[in-house]
Design a protein around this motif. Sequence first.
Motif, short mmCIF file in Angstrom:
data_model
loop_
_atom_site.label_atom_id
_atom_site.label_comp_id
_atom_site.label_asym_id
_atom_site.label_seq_id
_atom_site.Cartn_x
_atom_site.Cartn_y
_atom_site.Cartn_z
N PRO A 83 -3.29 73.53 5.63
CA PRO A 83 -3.75 71.82 5.41
C PRO A 83 -2.72 71.10 6.33
CG PRO A 83 -3.09 73.03 3.31
CD PRO A 83 -2.86 73.80 4.57
N SER A 84 -3.32 69.94 6.82
CA SER A 84 -2.88 69.10 7.75
C SER A 84 -1.25 68.59 7.54
CB SER A 84 -3.56 68.09 8.11
OG SER A 84 -3.98 67.39 6.94
N GLU A 85 -0.91 68.41 6.21
CA GLU A 85 0.21 68.07 5.83
C GLU A 85 1.43 69.07 5.89
OE1 GLU A 85 -1.67 69.92 2.01
OE2 GLU A 85 -2.30 68.55 3.71
N ILE A 86 1.08 70.21 6.54
CA ILE A 86 2.17 71.02 6.98
C ILE A 86 2.59 70.92 8.48
CG2 ILE A 86 2.49 73.58 7.35
CD1 ILE A 86 1.98 72.92 4.51
N GLU A 87 3.66 70.36 8.60
CA GLU A 87 4.10 69.67 9.66
C GLU A 87 5.39 70.50 10.15
OE1 GLU A 87 5.19 65.58 9.31
OE2 GLU A 87 3.14 64.95 8.57
N THR A 88 6.08 71.28 9.59
CA THR A 88 7.25 72.08 10.04
C THR A 88 7.03 73.75 9.44
OG1 THR A 88 8.48 71.89 7.89
CG2 THR A 88 8.49 69.77 9.82
N MET A 89 7.74 74.52 9.91
CA MET A 89 7.82 76.01 9.72
C MET A 89 8.41 75.79 8.38
SD MET A 89 7.00 78.96 10.42
CE MET A 89 6.78 78.79 12.17
N GLU A 90 9.04 75.12 8.04
CA GLU A 90 9.58 75.31 6.37
C GLU A 90 8.60 75.01 5.52
OE1 GLU A 90 11.31 73.59 8.90
OE2 GLU A 90 13.07 75.16 9.07
N ASP A 91 7.60 73.87 5.91
CA ASP A 91 6.78 73.57 4.88
C ASP A 91 5.81 74.78 4.77
OD1 ASP A 91 7.56 70.91 4.65
OD2 ASP A 91 6.14 70.10 6.14
N ALA A 92 5.49 75.46 5.91
CA ALA A 92 4.45 76.46 5.89
C ALA A 92 4.91 77.69 5.25
CB ALA A 92 4.21 77.03 7.50
N ILE A 93 6.35 78.03 5.32
CA ILE A 93 7.06 79.03 4.49
C ILE A 93 7.16 78.50 3.17
CG2 ILE A 93 9.34 79.95 3.97
CD1 ILE A 93 9.82 79.93 6.80
N ASP A 94 7.17 77.38 2.58
CA ASP A 94 7.11 77.05 1.01
C ASP A 94 5.83 77.25 1.03
OD1 ASP A 94 9.85 76.25 1.02
OD2 ASP A 94 9.43 74.10 1.35
N LEU A 95 4.66 77.07 1.46
CA LEU A 95 3.39 77.14 1.10
C LEU A 95 3.04 78.85 0.94
CD1 LEU A 95 0.48 75.84 0.76
CD2 LEU A 95 0.03 76.24 3.15
N THR A 117 12.79 86.11 13.96
CA THR A 117 13.30 84.84 13.42
C THR A 117 12.34 84.32 12.27
OG1 THR A 117 13.72 84.37 15.55
CG2 THR A 117 13.48 82.47 14.36
N LEU A 118 11.24 84.53 12.20
CA LEU A 118 10.22 83.89 11.16
C LEU A 118 10.78 84.82 10.09
CD1 LEU A 118 7.84 82.48 9.93
CD2 LEU A 118 6.24 84.27 10.63
N LEU A 119 10.74 86.23 9.95
CA LEU A 119 11.11 86.82 8.80
C LEU A 119 12.45 86.43 8.08
CD1 LEU A 119 9.57 90.22 9.18
CD2 LEU A 119 8.52 88.50 8.01
N ARG A 120 13.28 86.25 9.13
CA ARG A 120 14.74 85.87 8.47
C ARG A 120 14.68 84.35 7.87
NH1 ARG A 120 17.94 87.57 14.00
NH2 ARG A 120 18.51 89.74 13.33
N ALA A 121 13.84 83.40 8.48
CA ALA A 121 13.42 82.24 7.78
C ALA A 121 13.03 82.29 6.54
CB ALA A 121 12.80 81.40 8.64
N ILE A 122 11.99 83.29 6.38
CA ILE A 122 11.17 83.56 5.19
C ILE A 122 12.23 84.20 4.03
CG2 ILE A 122 9.27 84.83 3.85
CD1 ILE A 122 7.75 84.41 6.65
N ALA A 123 12.91 85.16 4.50
CA ALA A 123 13.74 85.75 3.55
C ALA A 123 15.01 84.83 2.95
CB ALA A 123 14.54 87.07 4.33
N ALA A 124 15.27 84.00 4.09
CA ALA A 124 16.56 83.07 3.23
C ALA A 124 15.84 82.00 2.50
CB ALA A 124 16.87 82.36 4.54
N ARG A 125 14.61 81.86 2.11
CA ARG A 125 14.26 80.97 1.26
C ARG A 125 13.58 81.76 -0.16
NH1 ARG A 125 13.51 76.28 3.99
NH2 ARG A 125 12.00 75.09 2.31
N LEU A 126 13.73 83.05 -0.12
CA LEU A 126 13.42 83.83 -1.40
C LEU A 126 14.48 83.78 -2.42
CD1 LEU A 126 11.72 86.78 -0.01
CD2 LEU A 126 10.56 85.28 -1.35
#
Length: 89
Positions: free
Chosen positions: A19-31, A80-89
């Motif tokens: 979706p267009s409201e996804i502006e940051t990598m953090e938003d994409a990870i949350d989604l 880098t992506l997997l570390r960012a995702i893991a940090a949010r789990l």
Amino acid sequence: MDTPSCFKKMARAFHQDCPSEIETMEDAIDLALNSILESDREELSNYMKILIDSGPEACRDAWNQSGSSIFILNVDGAITLLRAIAARL
């Protein structure tokens, strides 16, 4: 090692038609993480720890075999992506 379905589901939530409201990598990870059941998060977290400990190539290969429409060529980008995702789990 078999790739758990929760990892595949999370990776497939990353796609070019986000979706267009996804502006940051953090938003994409949350989604992407919103698609994972609470009961599957521990399994996902454990698998991601194994991947990260296995190194960047393992992260890239697992991601690219997950069925995600986002293909990662750069091994540093994958870990880098997997570390960012893991940090949010």
